[in-house]
Write a protein that holds these residues in place. Structure first.
Motif, PDB file in Angstrom:
ATOM      1  N   MET A 244       0.835  -1.191   0.000  1.00  8.68           N
ATOM      2  CA  MET A 244       0.000   0.000   0.000  1.00  8.68           C
ATOM      3  C   MET A 244       0.870   1.241   0.000  1.00  8.68           C
ATOM      4  SD  MET A 244      -3.099  -1.026  -0.164  1.00  8.68           S
ATOM      5  CE  MET A 244      -2.525  -2.438  -1.104  1.00  8.68           C
TER       6      MET A 244
ATOM      7  N   GLY B 247      -3.707   1.790  -2.918  1.00  9.51           N
ATOM      8  CA  GLY B 247      -4.569   0.622  -2.870  1.00  9.51           C
ATOM      9  C   GLY B 247      -4.238  -0.347  -3.968  1.00  9.51           C
TER      10      GLY B 247
ATOM     11  N   SER C 147      -8.519  -0.882  -2.125  1.00  7.95           N
ATOM     12  CA  SER C 147      -8.775   0.546  -2.007  1.00  7.95           C
ATOM     13  C   SER C 147      -8.599   1.210  -3.358  1.00  7.95           C
ATOM     14  CB  SER C 147      -7.824   1.176  -0.985  1.00  7.95           C
ATOM     15  OG  SER C 147      -7.843   2.586  -1.071  1.00  7.95           O
TER      16      SER C 147
ATOM     17  N   HIS D 179     -12.964   2.043  -0.289  1.00  6.90           N
ATOM     18  CA  HIS D 179     -12.211   0.840   0.040  1.00  6.90           C
ATOM     19  C   HIS D 179     -13.163  -0.265   0.481  1.00  6.90           C
ATOM     20  CE1 HIS D 179     -12.866   2.103   4.203  1.00  6.90           C
ATOM     21  NE2 HIS D 179     -12.417   0.924   4.594  1.00  6.90           N
TER      22      HIS D 179
ATOM     23  N   PHE E 102      -7.405   3.296   5.444  1.00  8.41           N
ATOM     24  CA  PHE E 102      -7.671   3.786   4.091  1.00  8.41           C
ATOM     25  C   PHE E 102      -8.484   5.083   4.088  1.00  8.41           C
ATOM     26  CE2 PHE E 102      -6.896  -0.747   2.989  1.00  8.41           C
ATOM     27  CZ  PHE E 102      -5.824  -0.529   2.145  1.00  8.41           C
TER      28      PHE E 102
END
Length: 251
Positions: free
Chosen positions: A1, A107, A170, A187, A202
Motif C-alpha cells: 500500500m 490501494g 482501495s 475501500h 484507508f
C-alpha cells in the motif's frame, strides 16, 4: 500500500511551504513506504509536471531540492509500497501521467487487466508499466479524453473497477490537472483487517488552514477533528488553485 498527500494554495509558493507542517510527518512514512517517490505540480503555463524516482524518498537529493525550488499553487506527493508482483521500477512509480494530468493511487485491485477493454487499445499502448494503478489512471484518462470532467471521470472509473475486478482493496487516489486537484476515496472494509493496519487505514482526510491552503492526505499521523474532516466514501474532493476552498461531490 502507498501513502499520498496533495495541497492547493491561494498563491504560488515552494512545495515545501505548500505542504508546510504536514511534510515531515508524511515523508517519515517513507521509512516503510520505501519503493519510490513521485511529485506532480501545476506549473506556471498551466500544465502539469511529474518528477519521480524508484527509490526511498530519503535516499536522494532530488526530492529535497525540488521541495525548495519548485514553485506552485497545487501539487501532490506519493510514497510507494509496491504491491506483490509489481517490481520497483521507474515505469511502476507514481504519479502516472503527462503535461495534461497526473495520478497517484493508494490501494490495489485485481486482476490488473480488468480495465483493459474500458481503456481501449490506443491508451493501453501508452502504458509504461504493469500496475493496476496505471490502468486505473488510464481508465480515468479515457473518460476525460472522451469529454467528461475529472469528478465524473473518477467516479465512473471506480464504477468500472467495482463491476469488472475480482477484488479491490482501495481505490483512494489523487488526480492533478491544470485546473485543479481531485481526491477520491473508496475501500473494501475487509481489506483493513487482512494484512493491513486496521480501521481508518484507508481514510482520506482534508483541512483548510488559516493561511488558506487546503491539504488532503491518507493516514499515518494524527488527523484530529475538528481540524481535519473525513472525506466520505465514494465521494470526490475538488480543490481549485487560487481559492483553496474545498468542494465535496457525491453521487
Amino acid at each position: 500500500m502507498c501513502r499520498l498527500i496533495g495541497a492547493v494554495s491561494p498563491q504560488p509558493t515552494t512545495t515545501r511551504d505548500l505542504f508546510a507542517e504536514d511534510l515531515q510527518p508524511f515523508l517519515a512514512l517513507a521509512d516503510e513506504h520505501d519503493d519510490g517517490w513521485g511529485m506532480a505540480v501545476r506549473v506556471p503555463n498551466h500544465t502539469v509536471e511529474v518528477v519521480k524516482e524508484p527509490e526511498r524518498a530519503h535516499d536522494g537529493l532530488r526530492l529535497r531540492s525540488l521541495l525548495d525550488t519548485s514553485t506552485t499553487d497545487a501539487a501532490l506527493l506519493h510514497v510507494r509500497m509496491a504491491s506483490p508482483g509489481f517490481p520497483v521500477t521507474m515505469a511502476n512509480t507514481h504519479p502516472f501521467g503527462d503535461k495534461s494530468s497526473a495520478f497517484a493511487h493508494n490501494g490495489d485491485f485485481s486482476p490488473a487487466g480488468a480495465l483493459d477493454e474500458v481503456i481501449g487499445a490506443d491508451l493501453l499502448a501508452a502504458a509504461e508499466g504493469q500496475t493496476d494503478s496505471e490502468r486505473y489512471y488510464l481508465a480515468v484518462r479515457r473518460r476525460m479524453d472522451d469529454g467528461l470532467g475529472p469528478v465524473k471521470a473518477l467516479m465512473q472509473a471506480a464504477d468500472d473497477i467495482r463491476s469488472l475486478a475480482d477484488r479491490l482493496a482501495s481505490l483512494n487516489c489523487l488526480l492533478l490537472t491544470p485546473h485543479g486537484l481531485y481526491a477520491y476515496t473508496e475501500h473494501d472494509p475487509a481489506s483493513e483487517v487482512i494484512g493491513r493496519r486496521g480501521p481508518g487505514y484507508f481514510g482520506l482526510h482534508y483541512r483548510t488552514t488559516e493561511d488558506g491552503r487546503t491539504v488532503v492526505a491518507s493516514t499515518g499521523w494524527p488527523h484530529p477533528a475538528p481540524q481535519w474532516d473525513v472525506l466520505p466514501e465514494r465521494h470526490v474532493l475538488e480543490l481549485k488553485p487560487g481559492t483553496g476552498a474545498p468542494t465535496v461531490h457525491g453521487r
